[in-house]
Each structure stands twice: as structure tokens, then as C-alpha cells.
Design a protein around this motif. Structure first.
Motif, PDB file in Angstrom:
ATOM      1  N   ILE A  34     205.885  78.860  69.887  1.00  0.00           N
ATOM      2  CA  ILE A  34     204.686  79.654  69.652  1.00  0.00           C
ATOM      3  C   ILE A  34     204.733  80.840  70.602  1.00  0.00           C
ATOM      4  N   ALA A  35     204.638  82.041  70.067  1.00  0.00           N
ATOM      5  CA  ALA A  35     204.785  83.249  70.883  1.00  0.00           C
ATOM      6  C   ALA A  35     203.554  84.131  70.753  1.00  0.00           C
ATOM      7  N   GLU A  53     202.621  80.197  80.691  1.00  0.00           N
ATOM      8  CA  GLU A  53     201.542  81.198  80.675  1.00  0.00           C
ATOM      9  C   GLU A  53     202.039  82.452  81.379  1.00  0.00           C
ATOM     10  N   ALA A  54     202.678  83.311  80.592  1.00  0.00           N
ATOM     11  CA  ALA A  54     203.285  84.531  81.119  1.00  0.00           C
ATOM     12  C   ALA A  54     203.283  85.589  80.032  1.00  0.00           C
ATOM     13  N   ASN A  94     202.196  81.745  76.014  1.00  0.00           N
ATOM     14  CA  ASN A  94     200.891  82.321  75.702  1.00  0.00           C
ATOM     15  C   ASN A  94     199.995  82.276  76.931  1.00  0.00           C
ATOM     16  N   ARG A  95     199.310  83.361  77.177  1.00  0.00           N
ATOM     17  CA  ARG A  95     198.319  83.387  78.251  1.00  0.00           C
ATOM     18  C   ARG A  95     197.014  82.770  77.742  1.00  0.00           C
ATOM     19  N   GLY A  96     196.582  81.679  78.351  1.00  0.00           N
ATOM     20  CA  GLY A  96     195.349  81.028  77.946  1.00  0.00           C
ATOM     21  C   GLY A  96     195.574  79.847  77.030  1.00  0.00           C
ATOM     22  N   GLY A 155     199.455  88.345  70.577  1.00  0.00           N
ATOM     23  CA  GLY A 155     200.023  88.637  71.883  1.00  0.00           C
ATOM     24  C   GLY A 155     201.328  89.399  71.821  1.00  0.00           C
ATOM     25  N   CYS A 156     201.999  89.374  70.681  1.00  0.00           N
ATOM     26  CA  CYS A 156     203.236  90.144  70.527  1.00  0.00           C
ATOM     27  C   CYS A 156     202.958  91.637  70.400  1.00  0.00           C
ATOM     28  N   SER A 157     201.741  91.999  69.995  1.00  0.00           N
ATOM     29  CA  SER A 157     201.439  93.400  69.693  1.00  0.00           C
ATOM     30  C   SER A 157     200.411  94.043  70.610  1.00  0.00           C
TER      31      SER A 157
END
Length: 274
Positions: A218-219, A261-262, A246-248, A26-28
Motif C-alpha cells: 500500500i503506497a 510511516e515515511a 503511509n503517514r498516519g 499520498g503519491c500525488s
């Protein structure tokens, strides 16, 4: 993002100044590098090649490098996004003790992060499995293009970890060079494939960081792969506070103090500005 969620994150960050961050795909994704899983944690695409298949089958290696040659157009040009820059800034501010990234794109270091463990290695480096020498993936790209000029004209949509969605080709016609150092060695990306073991020294460094951190953030990761999830389990066993952006779903949902969740990049930027 809800203002209340941001304030909750800021309060939590203030209460836990020595932070261990575990980052994921999700970071990338915001910089054009696709991820493997959807918001429910399920595979979006067929599972990636295993170490055993890559090492044991020449056709698998030809298919891998053909797709990689086309996928490098995206991976080789990718630049850090908001999440990478925010985490580098948080490190400079003294808030981040260590960043464990499950990504292989090297973008955290490119953004300025120094205290980083590339848990699964770096796609930007190639390893000879015979002589052990390493060399730049960018150099290999030039060799692949020179050996396979017709393939360079093909288009394939980018896929995770520098892969590309290329099918329906006779991969047995794709030329793969040997190691430029020993001349005969089998080359592979310097990453941990599925079915391969993370080097013990990396695991030890990460476990030491878990023990000395105040909390774990956790990112942008679902943590569905055990290699990253194990550090959250260890933190939970040690009574550490654990939060996720985290989304989900994540594999660690039952262990979290709370989850936001954003968008991970925007949220981390807001925290870095705090």
C-alpha cells in the motif's frame, strides 16, 4: 526514514518479487494535488459530490464544472513526482506485477507505468452519459473558458481531484456545454463518483492480480474507501503479506505485517534504487 525501516522494506521486497501495489493520494500530494483526508483518516473538507447529486441536479453540475474549470489550472499541468517515477522504475525492473491507483490524475502512466488500473477512472477524460462518447478534458476546458470568460478571472485554491474551493457565487449563471458529439448529451468526468460503482471488469482484473501476487504494498493511501480496501481484504483472506508506506492510520492497519510511516516518494525511490 529510519535506516532499519528501509532495510526491513528491502528484505521484504526481496522475499516477495511479484508485487501488487495499491496507490493513493499520498503519491500525488507532493506535486501539488491536495488529498481528502488527514493523518487520522478523517475528512479535511466537505465530502465530494455524489453521483446521484451530480446526475439529478443541474445546479450541482454547474457548481461542479465552475470549480473544475478553475481547478484544471493545477490538475491539467501536474507532472509526475518521485512516487510515480519510482513505481514506473520498479515495474521496468520486473518487481511490480500491477499497480492499482485510486487517483484519477493519470500521473502514473505519465511517469511510464504500463501495468496500471485506474480504479476510479481518469479526470483527464470526459464522458457523455447519453451517447457514451469520450473526449479530452483539455478540450472541454477551452469550451468552458469561452462560455464563461468572467469566471476565468476568479481565483480559487486547488482542491482534490481537480476541484477548487470556490463558493459564494451564483452558479446558475455558469454555462456548461453539451456533448460535442451528439449535441445534447449530459457530460461528466470519466471518473467514479462517490455513490457510483466501479466497473466490474476493473474489479475482476484487480482481484486476479491479488490472486497471482506474492504480496501487496500500500503506497500513500489510508484505504478508507472500500473500493480499494476490498483488495487488501482479499489478499489477507488468501494469506498474502501486506505492507504499507503511509503517514498516519490506514483502514488496513490490523491486517499489515508492518507499516513504514515515511514520505512515500522518498521511500519508493530508495526501494527502486535497491
Amino acid at each position: 526514514m529510519e535506516p532499519l525501516a528501509l532495510w526491513r522494506l528491502k528484505d521484504w521486497l526481496h522475499a516477495h518479487p511479484r508485487l501488487l501495489v495499491i496507490g493513493g493520494a499520498g503519491c500525488s500530494t507532493e506535486v501539488g494535488i491536495p488529498d481528502y483526508r488527514d493523518q487520522s483518516g478523517q475528512w479535511k473538507r466537505p465530502q465530494p459530490v455524489t453521483y446521484q447529486a451530480f446526475m439529478g441536479d443541474v445546479l450541482v453540475r454547474q457548481r461542479y464544472w465552475a470549480r473544475s474549470m478553475l481547478g484544471w489550472r493545477v490538475m491539467g499541468q501536474a507532472q509526475p513526482g518521485a512516487a510515480h517515477k519510482a513505481l514506473a522504475l520498479m515495474e521496468q525492473q520486473g518487481r511490480l506485477q500491477l499497480l492499482i491507483t485510486q487517483n484519477v490524475d493519470g500521473l502514473h502512466e505519465a511517469a511510464g507505468s504500463q501495468h496500471t488500473v485506474d480504479l476510479h477512472g481518469r479526470i483527464g477524460t470526459v464522458l457523455c452519459t447519453d451517447c457514451g462518447q469520450r473526449f479530452a478534458r483539455a478540450d472541454l476546458q477551452q469550451q468552458l473558458l469561452a462560455l464563461n470568460p468572467a469566471w476565468a478571472q476568479l481565483y480559487a485554491a486547488p482542491a482534490p481531484d481537480g476541484d477548487a474551493d470556490l463558493e459564494g457565487q451564483d452558479f446558475s449563471q455558469f454555462g456548461v456545454p453539451s456533448c460535442p458529439h451528439c449535441g445534447t448529451g449530459l457530460i461528466k468526468p470519466d471518473v467514479v463518483f462517490f455513490g457510483e460503482t466501479v466497473p466490474r471488469d476493473r474489479v475482476r482484473i484487480c482481484m486476479d492480480a491479488v490472486a497471482s501476487a506474492d504480496a501487496v504494498l500500500i503506497a500513500g493511501s489510508s484505504l478508507m474507501v472500500y473500493s480499494g480496501y476490498r483488495f487488501v481484504l482479499a489478499a489477507h483472506e488468501q494469506g498474502k503479506s501486506i505492507v504499507a508506506i503511509n503517514r498516519g492510520v490506514t483502514r488496513a492497519d490490523a491486517l499489515l505485517d508492518f507499516k513504514v510511516e515515511a514520505d512515500v516518494g522518498q521511500t519508493l525511490m530508495a526501494l527502486a534504487a535497491y
